[in-house]
Design an enzyme around this catalytic site. Sequence first.
Site, PDB file in Angstrom:
ATOM      1  NE  ARG A 194      13.641   6.175   0.985  1.00  6.35           N
ATOM      2  CZ  ARG A 194      14.367   4.970   1.937  1.00  6.35           C
ATOM      3  NH1 ARG A 194      15.513   5.049   1.736  1.00  6.35           N
ATOM      4  NH2 ARG A 194      13.499   4.332   2.524  1.00  6.35           N
ATOM      5  N   GLY A 241       0.077   2.275   8.931  1.00  4.68           N
ATOM      6  CA  GLY A 241       1.115   1.085   9.397  1.00  4.68           C
ATOM      7  C   GLY A 241       1.137  -0.308   9.032  1.00  4.68           C
ATOM      8  CG  ASN A 290       4.124  -6.267 -35.033  1.00  9.66           C
ATOM      9  OD1 ASN A 290       4.617  -5.225 -35.490  1.00  9.66           O
ATOM     10  ND2 ASN A 290       4.161  -6.715 -33.924  1.00  9.66           N
ATOM     11  CB  ALA A 304      -0.986  -0.103   1.306  1.00  7.18           C
TER      12      ALA A 304
HETATM   13  C1  UD1 Z   1       9.079  -2.710   8.221  1.00 10.70           C
HETATM   14  C2  UD1 Z   1       9.445  -3.064   9.813  1.00 10.70           C
HETATM   15  C3  UD1 Z   1      10.732  -3.285  10.337  1.00 10.70           C
HETATM   16  C4  UD1 Z   1      11.604  -4.191   9.217  1.00 10.70           C
HETATM   17  C5  UD1 Z   1      11.474  -3.902   7.690  1.00 10.70           C
HETATM   18  C6  UD1 Z   1      12.091  -4.808   6.741  1.00 10.70           C
HETATM   19  C7  UD1 Z   1       7.421  -2.356  10.764  1.00 10.70           C
HETATM   20  C8  UD1 Z   1       6.738  -1.604  11.695  1.00 10.70           C
HETATM   21  N1  UD1 Z   1       8.806  -2.450  10.609  1.00 10.70           N
HETATM   22  O1  UD1 Z   1       9.642  -1.417   8.354  1.00 10.70           O
HETATM   23  O2  UD1 Z   1      10.923  -3.697  11.403  1.00 10.70           O
HETATM   24  O3  UD1 Z   1      12.863  -4.274   9.432  1.00 10.70           O
HETATM   25  O4  UD1 Z   1       9.981  -3.429   7.524  1.00 10.70           O
HETATM   26  O5  UD1 Z   1      12.058  -4.206   5.582  1.00 10.70           O
HETATM   27  O6  UD1 Z   1       6.571  -3.183  10.374  1.00 10.70           O
HETATM   28  N2  UD1 Z   1       2.945  -0.950   3.976  1.00 10.70           N
HETATM   29  C9  UD1 Z   1       1.498  -0.760   3.958  1.00 10.70           C
HETATM   30  N3  UD1 Z   1       0.635  -0.026   4.484  1.00 10.70           N
HETATM   31  C10 UD1 Z   1       0.977   0.598   5.403  1.00 10.70           C
HETATM   32  C11 UD1 Z   1       2.486   0.824   5.704  1.00 10.70           C
HETATM   33  C12 UD1 Z   1       3.340   0.162   5.069  1.00 10.70           C
HETATM   34  O7  UD1 Z   1       1.087  -1.729   3.078  1.00 10.70           O
HETATM   35  O8  UD1 Z   1       0.209   1.167   6.255  1.00 10.70           O
HETATM   36  C13 UD1 Z   1       3.711  -1.593   3.140  1.00 10.70           C
HETATM   37  C14 UD1 Z   1       4.716  -1.038   2.255  1.00 10.70           C
HETATM   38  O9  UD1 Z   1       4.282  -0.522   1.312  1.00 10.70           O
HETATM   39  C15 UD1 Z   1       5.976  -1.802   2.265  1.00 10.70           C
HETATM   40  C16 UD1 Z   1       5.911  -2.652   3.521  1.00 10.70           C
HETATM   41  O10 UD1 Z   1       4.605  -2.583   4.190  1.00 10.70           O
HETATM   42  O11 UD1 Z   1       5.722  -2.730   1.330  1.00 10.70           O
HETATM   43  C17 UD1 Z   1       6.871  -2.332   4.749  1.00 10.70           C
HETATM   44  O12 UD1 Z   1       6.444  -0.793   5.006  1.00 10.70           O
HETATM   45  P1  UD1 Z   1       7.721   0.310   5.337  1.00 10.70           P
HETATM   46  O13 UD1 Z   1       7.109   1.420   5.772  1.00 10.70           O
HETATM   47  O14 UD1 Z   1       8.718  -0.010   4.130  1.00 10.70           O
HETATM   48  O15 UD1 Z   1       8.236  -0.449   6.705  1.00 10.70           O
HETATM   49  P2  UD1 Z   1       9.720  -0.117   7.122  1.00 10.70           P
HETATM   50  O16 UD1 Z   1       9.593   1.132   7.947  1.00 10.70           O
HETATM   51  O17 UD1 Z   1      10.732  -0.520   6.290  1.00 10.70           O
END
Ligand code: UD1
Length: 437
Positions: free
Chosen positions: A18, A84, A359, A13
């Site tokens: 970046r 989250g 084509n 989601a």
């Molecule tokens: C998350 C983990 C972290 C871990 C890391 C590994 C949490 C709180 N933290 O951090 O411990 O080391 O992944 O890569 O989970 N997403 C949603 N909905 C949301 C938020 C995020 O679908 O509301 C999805 C993002 O698109 C992504 C994934 O969840 O694919 C991870 O989210 P991201 O914000 O990148 O997590 P990190 O801060 O990297």
Amino acid sequence: MLNKKVKSIILAAGKGTRMKSNMPKVLHTIFNKPLLGYVIDAVNNVGYVDCNFVIVGHEAELVENYVKANYDNSKCILQSPQLGTGDAVNKAAPFLADFDGYVIVVCGDTPLIEADTLRNFIEFHDNNSADLTVMSAIFENPKNYGRIIRDKNKKFIAIIEEKDATPEQKAVKEINAGIYCLTWNKISEAFKNLKNNNAQGEYYLTDIVKWAVEQNLNVQSYILDNNEEIFGINSKLHLAEATKILNKKSLIRLMENGVQITDPDSTFISPETTIEADTLILPNVYITGKNSIGSYCKIGPFAHIRDGAVIGNHVRIGNFVEIKKSVIKDNTNVSHLSYVGDSELGSHVNIGAGTITANYNPISKVKSKTIIKDGANTGSNSVLVAPVTINEMASVGAGSVITKDVDAYSLAVTRAPYKQITDWVKRKIQQLSGGNK
Ligand code: UD1
Ligand code: CA
């Protein structure tokens, strides 16, 4: 066999700020395939997982269209706003109400994850009769990852995000890889208790660990061998790095199977391309999508095979040739400067330099087929306007534009008849020099 059924939740989601792009992060591609496609394929290839819930939010419709068009067993669920990772997983809860099985959670932006790893991970969870298993990894530079926190007896008790960590916790090098296996009916309760009182004001999925430990559930960690597999894409630079890693794996696989690759540094071959032993790949070849190439072929230098090519044995694809969605049978040559798209080429066909299969009709937007049967040949600079068939052993004269089918053993020529004007140049020169006086 496992003791229980498995479903997956794929988190996709997030916006991916970046990436500096209007396109959702998970639809960025490597070898023409979206990052999300790699993750869904890995999950599907595990063999245990019958259904995937993809959590979508940013540009949800685009992501959903891609999933619908490509994966029958995957359902998109909207998360809006994105509160989250814990909130994201919870969005699938209504679809799992009575589910007595395991749920694996993976991120849609980690295209290097392998099915074998996920399978071992699920089997580990199953063998340990675990309620919650978290995949971890040891990173020399653990910055930005959640840290795996253990008590004095090394028992895994919590995950703390970088932004919430004390300096002592930040020093921990074991990180949360972001892949989880949940025994759903034991863990689902955790989502009702998640709070967002943390540095990011988010509902953290990682907080389910502490909850499960407090409930005296069986919480395990599984340490990943190959850290590359959880490489998450956050930028265009990461996309390029992941492409290199996937390409290298693909070339090694091919060379181990007997394919000769003259210069791996300038060769790109997609993971879904198969090539048989004793085929030679010359420098600067770029192959994307799903293709199969037989034995004793010679591809390149400077050839581009785009997707859907099914190439037999002893086939020559030469320099500056592009092939797309075409079948090419044994002993056929497409040696120079040609485009072959949406075509079927028989065996012992010879395609002259600069032959184009036209084509695509840009007005109707329709793509049509060119069929060239066994033993036929086209002269240099021919244009074959599809739909068109060149029958067995037929010949197309150089420079022809072919708009009708050519019968077997016939010659088709469409160029203007040859004409010679004797001494034309001499007269021009005389005229010019006369004019100068
Ligand atoms: C998350 C983990 C972290 C871990 C890391 C590994 C949490 C709180 N933290 O951090 O411990 O080391 O992944 O890569 O989970 N997403 C949603 N909905 C949301 C938020 C995020 O679908 O509301 C999805 C993002 O698109 C992504 C994934 O969840 O694919 C991870 O989210 P991201 O914000 O990148 O997590 P990190 O801060 O990297
Ligand atoms: Ca985050």
